[in-house]
Write a protein that holds these residues in place. Structure first.
Motif, PDB file in Angstrom:
ATOM      1  N   LEU A   1      -5.757  -2.896  13.426  1.00  0.00           N
ATOM      2  CA  LEU A   1      -6.465  -4.121  13.033  1.00  0.00           C
ATOM      3  C   LEU A   1      -7.073  -4.847  14.220  1.00  0.00           C
ATOM      4  O   LEU A   1      -8.067  -5.555  14.076  1.00  0.00           O
TER       5      LEU A   1
ATOM      6  N   THR B   1       3.514   0.742   9.879  1.00  0.00           N
ATOM      7  CA  THR B   1       3.303  -0.676  10.161  1.00  0.00           C
ATOM      8  C   THR B   1       2.809  -0.900  11.589  1.00  0.00           C
ATOM      9  O   THR B   1       1.943  -1.733  11.824  1.00  0.00           O
TER      10      THR B   1
ATOM     11  N   PHE C   1      -3.608   4.190   4.385  1.00  0.00           N
ATOM     12  CA  PHE C   1      -4.582   3.522   5.247  1.00  0.00           C
ATOM     13  C   PHE C   1      -5.925   3.361   4.544  1.00  0.00           C
ATOM     14  O   PHE C   1      -6.621   2.371   4.762  1.00  0.00           O
TER      15      PHE C   1
ATOM     16  N   TYR D   1      -0.874   0.350  11.734  1.00  0.00           N
ATOM     17  CA  TYR D   1      -1.738  -0.587  11.026  1.00  0.00           C
ATOM     18  C   TYR D   1      -1.969  -1.850  11.851  1.00  0.00           C
ATOM     19  O   TYR D   1      -3.119  -2.284  12.034  1.00  0.00           O
TER      20      TYR D   1
ATOM     21  N   LEU E   1      -5.947   0.325   2.630  1.00  0.00           N
ATOM     22  CA  LEU E   1      -6.022  -0.840   3.522  1.00  0.00           C
ATOM     23  C   LEU E   1      -7.376  -0.958   4.221  1.00  0.00           C
ATOM     24  O   LEU E   1      -7.578  -1.843   5.046  1.00  0.00           O
TER      25      LEU E   1
ATOM     26  N   ALA F   1       0.827  -1.205   0.000  1.00  0.00           N
ATOM     27  CA  ALA F   1       0.000   0.000   0.000  1.00  0.00           C
ATOM     28  C   ALA F   1       0.864   1.259   0.000  1.00  0.00           C
ATOM     29  O   ALA F   1       0.520   2.255  -0.646  1.00  0.00           O
TER      30      ALA F   1
END
Length: 181
Positions: A50, A43, A77, A46, A80, A3
């Motif tokens: 999640l 990272t 984002f 993210y 994602l 991404a």
């Protein structure tokens, strides 16, 4: 990493991915200027977003840096499937869907707008704004008046500056819930 490549045309190096994993576990990582701290943080943010356990924050030394970083990374984002916002003392910047993918919408920082922003998966916010919003919640007798969802994870950019150089009394004042009268 894909991404980031698609949205920003940049590649994450193995060291940045490893540092991001380390941040995601709650450890401190030291990186020099130019080593890609902003990309590395993606990272960790993210991974924790999640989990869906509460507010995932990228805390910066100043509101303007949070707005800048949000504008730069919201597209990653969005690709994602995550919702993002930036909160300042005066405005809320939310990434909203549009025919072109997404756009950043800016509104006044009312308590309702801040609550909607803190409901995003990832929130970019300056340390002073975050602290004052936290104090606001600590002074409210009932949860419906809260601005934040439960706090879960914060990645602090320039952690040495925030925790040492800029140590502010509003964090000390916060104390235990109910301690303020």
């Amino acid at each position: 990493a894909l991404a980031v490549s698609v949205h920003q045309g940049k590649a994450l190096f193995a060291e940045q991915l490893y540092a991001g994993q380390t941040l995601a576990r709650g450890a401190v990582v030291q990186m020099l200027t130019g080593e890609g701290k902003t990309l590395t943080a993606l990272t960790a943010l993210y991974a924790n977003a999640l989990l869906g356990r509460g507010v995932v924050s990228q805390i910066t030394t100043a509101d303007a840096l949070g707005v800048r970083d949000h504008a730069e990374n919201a597209g990653v984002f969005h690709l994602l499937g995550l919702r993002t916002a930036a909160v300042t003392s005066s405005h809320v910047h939310q990434a909203v869907a549009s025919p072109a993918g997404f756009r950043i919408q800016q509104v006044a920082a009312t308590p309702q707008a801040k609550a909607a922003a803190y409901d995003a998966d990832i929130v970019y916010v300056g340390v002073a704004t975050h602290a004052f919003d936290f104090l606001h919640d600590r002074q409210q007798p009932h949860a419906p008046a809260y601005i934040h969802r439960p706090l879960f994870f914060a990645n602090v950019d320039e952690v040495d500056s925030v925790l040492l150089d800029q140590a502010m009394s509003h964090f000390i004042i916060a104390g235990q819930h109910g301690a303020l009268s």
